[in-house]
Design an enzyme around this catalytic site. Structure first.
Site, PDB file in Angstrom:
ATOM      1  CB  ALA A 113     -20.556  10.631 -34.896  1.00 46.56           C
ATOM      2  CE  LYS A 114     -26.645   5.336 -34.534  1.00 42.80           C
ATOM      3  NZ  LYS A 114     -27.684   6.079 -33.813  1.00 42.80           N
ATOM      4  N   GLY A 115     -21.567   4.760 -35.041  1.00 42.79           N
ATOM      5  CA  GLY A 115     -20.563   3.702 -35.130  1.00 42.79           C
ATOM      6  C   GLY A 115     -21.235   2.351 -35.218  1.00 42.79           C
TER       7      GLY A 115
END
Ligand code: NAD
Length: 424
Positions: A113-115
């Site tokens: 994931a990444k934000g």
């Protein structure tokens, strides 16, 4: 079956396209099913939030934030949160997929994931950043979770933001949940060894690769681009193993010493000078553009992406490239590197020491027990060495460069897991 991005987003290579180009090569070699290919090329979830924040002047500003979950097939998703003015969705998508491959290469039970939040943390007060972090966390409270999605720091964020995130998330749950985030301050359940973990992993990868190439560290030289967390730790630990570090660079310029830079001394100088080497007298200044093409045995790009491109790749003299940074080599430069016979320890392997120790932090939080620094380092080193061997064996088996081998190892693991879990 090949994925094609509609149009490049920036003048540099589109990061998602660049990631997919390598993915495509590995997928072809593996003969990946079209169904699985289609699943893996599309992120599982993309969340866009708009969070209102009261600024110090009393006005309310709305910030756009993202969280992209590429895959949760191997376990809860894991990935950092980036605060920068130019964050964009395609970049976050690419970085989320990268995390899936990285966790699979080192065989830890996480998805990717990444934000990101579009903001400029350098022009905001601590209070504004805190309110923004809390608002973003509250907006994503149903997405985050120790068994769902576990954030970590990335560009523009650090232990301070992770502490606020943990506190805000814990409030929504009514109890303290340490394991919802990693990269926390030590007193809040952070892990010993996390700060130096990525640089240490770079050093372990460099030693393993030198061993395969028959290079003696004590007779080898290196140049390291970037003298921040990853670069400085990699330089220090490689120097401790006998490698002579002839050149280093940071945003202030590049520094060279034919007799080898005294890395301890350079780190001390940097720490006393706002994190920069500007004015350092233990080396001569050189053209930063020439650092990576200088006459050394090993180069370690450990700063930013796209620094080895078709513009400079022909001039590279090193036998070994160990990628501390994420995405330092453009896809178009790969072929020339391979033709020149240079070994590359790719980013998804070389810099995975960081996520490995983040995983240890999560394990310790869930056990409610702290490991010693020796235990952290010894286990991380074992994982890095085993992962290197897995990738090296795949490169021999399929007769491909290490980068493609790393993608093969990762995609194979994720695809096999899909096959066993089934369900679609
Ligand atoms: P950092 O901010 O601590 O250090 C970055 C360094 O690069 C600084 O010395 C800065 O002056 C230098 N720099 C910036 N632009 C430069 C340029 N154009 N030329 C030369 N030097 C330049 O960041 P970091 O944590 O060391 O991260 C470096 C890279 O490693 C990034 O690509 C990051 O995504 C990647 N990475 C970091 C970790 C981690 O645990 N910190 C984990 C995996 C990957």
């Amino acid at each position: 079956m090949l994925y094609k991005e509609p149009a490049p987003i920036k003048d540099r290579e589109n990061p998602f396209e660049s990631m997919m180009s390598r993915f495509n090569v590995a997928a072809e070699i593996l003969g990946l099913d079209e169904e699985i290919y289609n699943v893996l090329k599309s992120p599982t979830r993309q969340v866009i939030v708009n969070v209102p924040v009261t600024m110090d002047d009393g006005k309310v500003r709305v910030f756009e934030g993202y969280r992209v979950i590429h895959s949760t097939i191997l376990g809860p998703s894991k990935g950092g949160i980036r605060y920068a003015p130019d964050v964009f969705l395609d970049e976050v998508k690419a970085l989320a997929a990268w995390m899936t491959w990285k966790c699979a290469v080192v065989d830890i039970p996480y998805g990717g994931a990444k934000g990101g939040i579009i903001c400029d943390p350098f022009t905001m007060s601590a209070g504004e950043i805190e309110r923004l972090t809390r608002a973003y966390t509250a907006a994503l409270a149903d997405t985050f979770g120790p068994d769902q999605d576990i954030p970590a720091p990335d560009m523009g964020t650090g232990p301070r933001e992770m502490a606020w995130l943990m506190d805000e998330y814990s409030k929504t749950k009514g109890s303290t949940v340490h394991a919802v985030v990693t990269g926390k301050p030590l007193v809040l359940g952070g892990s010993l060894g996390r700060v130096e973990a990525t640089g240490r992993g770079v050093m372990v990868s460099a030693m393993a690769a030198m061993d395969k190439l028959g290079m003696d560290p004590a007779k080898s030289t290196a140049a390291i681009q970037g003298f921040g967390n990853v670069g400085a730790w990699a330089a220090k630990l490689m120097a401790e193993r006998g490698v002579k570090i002839l050149g280093v660079s940071d945003v202030s310029g590049a520094y060279w010493n034919d007799n080898g830079i005294n890395i301890e001394d350079a780190i001390e100088y940097k720490n006393a000078h706002n994190g920069r080497l500007e004015g350092y007298k233990g080396a001569e200044m050189m053209d930063p553009d020439e650092l990576l093409t200088s006459k050394v045995d090993v180069i370690v790009p450990a700063a930013v992406e796209d620094v080895i491109t078709i513009k400079n790749v022909e001039k590279i003299q090193a036998r070994l490239i160990v990628e501390g940074a994420n995405g330092p080599t453009s896809y178009k430069a790969d072929n020339i590197i391979n033709e020149k016979g240079i070994m590359v320890v790719p980013d998804i392997l070389a810099n995975s020491g960081g996520v490995t120790v983040s995983y240890f932090e999560w394990v310790q939080n869930r056990m409610g027990f702290k490991w010693t620094l020796d235990r952290v380092n010894e286990r991380a080193e074992r994982i890095m060495n085993e992962s290197f061997e897995r990738v090296y064996s795949a490169s021999q088996k399929y007769n491909v460069p290490m980068r493609i081998a790393a993608y093969i190892v990762a995609i194979d693991k994720v695809a096999m897991t899909y096959k066993y879990r089934g369900g679609f």
